[in-house]
Design an enzyme around this catalytic site. Structure first.
Site, short mmCIF file in Angstrom:
data_model
loop_
_atom_site.label_atom_id
_atom_site.label_comp_id
_atom_site.label_asym_id
_atom_site.label_seq_id
_atom_site.Cartn_x
_atom_site.Cartn_y
_atom_site.Cartn_z
N SER A 81 -19.19 -12.38 32.75
CA SER A 81 -17.81 -11.93 32.93
C SER A 81 -17.57 -11.17 34.23
O SER A 81 -16.43 -10.85 34.54
CB SER A 81 -17.40 -11.04 31.76
OG SER A 81 -17.57 -11.74 30.56
N HIS A 86 -7.72 -10.71 21.10
CA HIS A 86 -7.16 -9.56 21.81
C HIS A 86 -5.65 -9.50 21.67
O HIS A 86 -5.02 -8.59 22.19
CB HIS A 86 -7.52 -9.63 23.29
CG HIS A 86 -8.99 -9.56 23.55
ND1 HIS A 86 -9.66 -8.39 23.80
CD2 HIS A 86 -9.94 -10.52 23.59
CE1 HIS A 86 -10.94 -8.63 24.01
NE2 HIS A 86 -11.14 -9.94 23.88
#
Lengths: 622, 364
Positions: free
Chosen positions: A326, A371
């Site tokens: 990431s 999320h």
């Protein structure tokens, strides 16, 4: 015009040939007469002169090896020095029976078998009058032992010479490298005159990269010897010119902090000053003691180092290839902004997974419950995978490749250390060429979160982080800061080399991305908020996790239960202070699990020390 | 007596060449024993090489010139192939001359010392001689291509010697003096240009020739010490094993390229004359074989091989006595080392073959 003869005319040919033979004989006679004339001149006319010269020819020319330049850290700590060391040497032609004498010496000093092999090899190569090193680094006991028995070994001598010593031992080994004995291959490629008298040469690291600067210039002395060849006095002496000293850009204290922060983990840390490209810390663990190599490492120890599954000789910071995970998200986000695929307040719905149209494969988010609504800043702060799956799909691999390539990922940074590797920044064209396979859309998605084919070295990650910190300005990373001529007291700075700046269409695009990175550590929901807590400066970071094994769709693996060597690699990149960056750092902890838990605290302790001088007590982060 | 001679001819042995070679090899071993600090080991090793070389010579002598001519282009092409291989995969950064063939290291430029003159002679022998412009140009290419590849290694000394061998064949074929002189003139004019093409160390060696003191650790030291060795030998020499220059280790490379200096120091001017006489025996026989050869292939080949041998002798002696730059050419048959020894003896074998394969032997 006379017509040329077209048929062979044997008589004519023979006539011409005979004439040529006579011409050749005449030439031979003339040339041989010059040789005879010269010999007569030397041996008859000037005989008396040369006899005198030969009788007075007690002058021998002996090389004096130069002292190797020293290596310092930027804060003036010595990293490579020369210490006196005693070695046993043998002048082969003064030894009656070399193998048996060697056998006895080996017995006396308890040399290992393969060492005698090496000496015999060196002896066969050496000219009779050049001393062959039998054993370096004798300790006091061995010196005494030999001195007592010296009468038994005519032709053997103890010589005091300077040997390289690395006081920081393993801590700096992957930057400085080491010197070792000149081997046969190197011997062949060397300038034999320049290296007369030198026994060692840089093998790895700065010692190798800067061999030409460190070595110095050989000197010589003319000595008078008696008829037996014993030195009576020194006639002239042209002193050697010592090698130049090198000041590295590395901060020895910071290096130590970084080394300790990584503790017993395998991994790498690279810290760069973004404003110059100077490497501040360069850690690769595990490491090794370079002093072992200086005087010849035993085969046993060497194979131990070579065969260890932790690979201590492998320079992870420079050569290892990790999926960046990431940590690439800020750069992919930048590509989205740059191509107007996303605006910073565009939101993506994250249910915890993502699917391509017409494909029921679910690409999972690391957060199983999702999320929710995510904008760009939050996507970075919380490292939302779904946001980047969608963004990657909309960008396509070509535009992702183009942006990441501008950060230098997947190719050597050109650092002044030997052996750097490139890595891999995949593209459809690369896959067609290297694998003869087409590019699949799913591969674009996982490239968007730094997985899949993509491989980078910790150095490349640090370099890319420095580019983020600088909002595009790129300086070539380097470890040598200054080269100093100790004789002339002249220092020459290694210039800062600026590479083409990464220009964005809209400079404000940097702000959104960097805000996301600030929220990673300072935001309420940032993945590394624990590492940002209580910092006296503002910094920006990004966590990353490099998956080692693909995990099936519905399977979960709890990292704590996984065997350590199967755990994911933990990554963290950071820079600080945000407004005027002084340091950019990349941390990779092999099998460290999650970036936020393992790698981020290490980065924080480095930033703390560098910016405030504070040392966080070990074990803080639990 | 007559039948004995007939036997030698049937065995393709030329007694004069053989005895000349044996005398020189013997002289070589005698000096070597002194130069190698009385090491029987080294002398034995060299004797074995010499035996291999002599056997090679006798085997080569069995190959008839006609067959050699047939093989010439093949050997030449293989040699060029090997040089290209060295060019691409050779070892050593400073000078790539060696090719690793498994265990054996191998110097293809050595083959070309023989392959080039054989090939040029093969190319010229059925042409109208003296060669016309076209023939000359093709022959020059045959010489220059390997020459260029060897220069690239870089090994200027060997390249010049290989090219000289081929050019001698052209010379004996009767290429006109006008061309020779104009080429020489061009060479002289181009000399300053060539200076810029030389490698630093090559320039250094030429400069050192004029001022040996400049480079006391390298070749200058060789020249100074070799000159002292030669001069202090005097007329009768210091005597075998008594050369101080050699035994006090002042003389570098004293078993190989500089062995002549040891010889001069220990055997003096008289010894030099003896050695030159032995060489003269071989060279004179080579030229007489060339004169009595029955076709232009044998003639050109014998003459150019003999001239090449002479050039080796001259270059080595010139180098040791400080008249020529130090180029690393061993003294034929005398210097320690195997490669050039075998090449030289193989060349002598070709001479023997040319002499003993004549169809009508009209001996005088």
């Amino acid at each position: 015009m006379q017509k040329l003869p077209t048929l062979k005319d044997p008589n004519r040919e023979l006539r011409i040939f005979q004439a040529r033979i006579w011409a050749a004989i005449a030439m031979m006679v003339v040339l041989i007469c010059t040789v005879i004339g010269r010999l007569a001149y030397l041996q008859i006319i000037e005989h008396r002169h040369f006899t005198t010269l030969s009788q007075d020819n007690r002058l021998k020319v002996l090389p004096i090896p130069p002292t190797r330049g020293l290596i310092y850290s930027r804060d003036g700590q010595i990293l490579a020095e020369n210490r006196p060391s005693f070695s046993l040497e043998m002048v082969p032609e003064r030894v009656k029976d070399v193998p048996s004498a060697l056998g006895e010496v080996a017995n006396l000093l308890q040399l290992e078998d393969d060492e005698t092999q090496r000496i015999i090899k060196a002896w066969e190569r050496a000219r009779g009058f050049d001393p062959v090193v039998v054993k370096t680094g004798l300790d006091e006991r061995q010196v005494a032992l030999f001195s007592v028995n010296r009468h038994r070994f005519p032709g053997f001598n103890i010589a005091a010479r300077l040997a390289r010593y690395y006081p920081k031992e393993a801590e700096m080994a992957h930057v400085i490298g080491y010197v070792g004995r000149i081997n046969e291959n190197e011997q062949r490629d060397l300038d034999a005159t320049a290296y007369r008298g030198s026994t060692h040469i840089g093998k790895v690291g700065v010692e190798k990269a800067r061999e030409g600067v460190l070595h110095g210039t050989v000197g010589y002395q003319q000595v008078e010897v008696n008829a037996q060849g014993r030195v009576l006095r020194i006639v002239t002496r042209v002193p050697p010119v010592p090698g130049h000293d090198i000041y590295l850009t590395l901060d020895a204290e910071l290096q130590q902090i970084a080394d300790q922060a990584l503790a017993d983990n395998n991994g790498a840390i690279v810290a760069i000053d973004p404003a110059t490209g100077e490497i501040l810390a360069f850690v690769s663990k595990p490491s090794f003691d370079p002093n072992l190599f200086v005087n010849g490492i035993s085969t046993e120890r060497y194979s131990e180092l070579r065969e260890s599954s932790d690979r201590p000789l492998f320079n992870r910071a420079l050569q290892a290839q990790y999926p960046p995970g990431s940590t690439v998200k800020p750069m992919v986000a930048l590509a989205g902004l740059e191509h107007s695929i996303r605006h910073s307040d565009d939101e993506t719905w994250c249910p915890g997974w993502f699917s391509l149209e017409g494909d029921d494969h679910r690409y999972r988010d690391w957060l199983k419950r999702g999320h929710g609504q995510v904008d760009l800043t939050r996507s970075i702060a919380e490292s939302c995978d779904v946001y980047y799956y969608a963004l990657a799909r909309d960008l396509g691999i070509a535009r992702i490749h183009s942006m990441l390539s501008k950060f230098g990922l997947g190719r050597p940074t050109g650092i002044d250390l030997p052996g750097e590797t490139g890595g891999l920044l995949p593209s459809a064209e690369w896959k067609r060429r290297a694998r003869s396979l087409p590019w699949y859309p799913g591969e674009t998605l996982i490239t968007g979160i730094g997985q899949g084919f993509m491989l980078t070295s910790p150095l490349q990650l640090a370099d890319a982080t420095a580019t983020l910190a600088n909002r595009g300005a790129r300086f070539a990373p380097h470890v040598v800061g200054q080269i100093e001529d100790p004789m002339a007291q002249l220092a020459s700075e290694i210039g800062i080399h600026e590479r083409p700046t990464l220009e964005l269409a809209k400079a404000s695009n940097w702000d959104a991305v960097i805000q996301g990175m600030v929220d990673v550590v300072h935001g309420a929901s940032g993945t590394a908020r624990r590492s940002g807590a209580g910092a006296s400066f503002q910094f920006a970071g990004k966590t990353g996790t490099a998956q080692l094994f693909g995990i099936a769709q519905d399977e979960t693996i709890d990292n704590d239960e996984t065997l350590k060597h199967l755990r994911d690699h933990a990554l963290f990149i950071a820079f600080a202070p945000v407004d005027n960056p002084e340091i950019a750092v990349a941390v990779v902890v092999e099998n460290g699990g999650s970036g936020s838990r393992t790698a981020a605290p290490i980065a924080r302790s480095i930033l703390d020390y560098y910016l405030t001088g504070a040392v966080i007590a070990e074990g803080d982060s639990g | 007596m007559d039948s004995e001679r007939g036997l030698l001819v049937r065995l393709h042995i030329d007694p004069q060449l053989l005895s000349g070679a044996l005398i020189l090899c013997g002289l070589g071993l005698v000096v070597l024993y002194s130069a190698a600090d009385q090491s029987i080991d080294v002398v034995m090793r060299q004797s074995i090489r010499m035996s291999i070389g002599i056997v090679t010579m006798l085997l080569v002598a069995q190959i008839s010139p006609a067959r050699l001519a047939r093989w010439a282009p093949i050997i030449y092409l293989v040699g060029i192939g090997l040089l290209l291989a060295v060019y691409m995969f050779g070892t050593g950064r400073g000078a790539q001359r060696w090719l690793h063939l498994g265990v054996v290291q191998f110097q293809p430029s050595e083959i070309m010392k023989i392959a080039v003159p054989v090939t040029v002679a093969w190319f010229l022998f059925d042409k109208v001689l003296p060669p016309n412009l076209r023939t000359t140009i093709v022959a020059l290419l045959l010489v220059l291509v390997p020459g260029f590849l060897i220069i690239e290694q870089p090994d200027l000394g060997t390249a010049l010697l290989v090219m000289a061998a081929g050019l001698f064949a052209l010379f004996f074929a009767g290429i006109s003096w006008r061309w020779i002189l104009s080429a020489a003139a061009c060479g002289l004019l181009a000399a300053p240009l060539a200076w810029f093409l030389l490698h630093d160390y090559q320039r250094q060696r030429i400069l050192t020739l004029f001022d040996p003191q400049q480079d006391p650790l390298g070749t200058g030291y060789h020249i100074i010490q070799a000159t002292i060795a030669v001069g202090s030998g005097g007329i009768s020499g210091k005597g075998w094993l008594n050369g101080t220059q050699s035994h006090l280790e002042f003389l570098p490379e004293r078993a190989t390229d500089f062995i002549f200096a040891v010889y001069c120091e220990e055997f003096g001017f008289i010894g030099v004359i003896v050695m030159l006489a032995a060489y003269a025996l071989v060279l004179a026989r080579g030229l007489s074989i060339a004169m009595s050869a029955q076709d232009s292939f044998g003639r050109l080949l014998a003459a150019s091989l003999t001239m090449t041998l002479f050039i080796y002798i001259f270059v080595n002696m010139g180098m040791v006595t400080g008249q020529l730059p130090v180029v690393g050419v061993p003294l034929p048959l005398v210097s320690y080392g195997g490669t050039s020894l075998v090449t030289i003896l193989a060349g002598l074998g070709i001479l023997m073959s040319i002499q003993t394969h004549r169809r009508f032997i009209v001996d005088t």
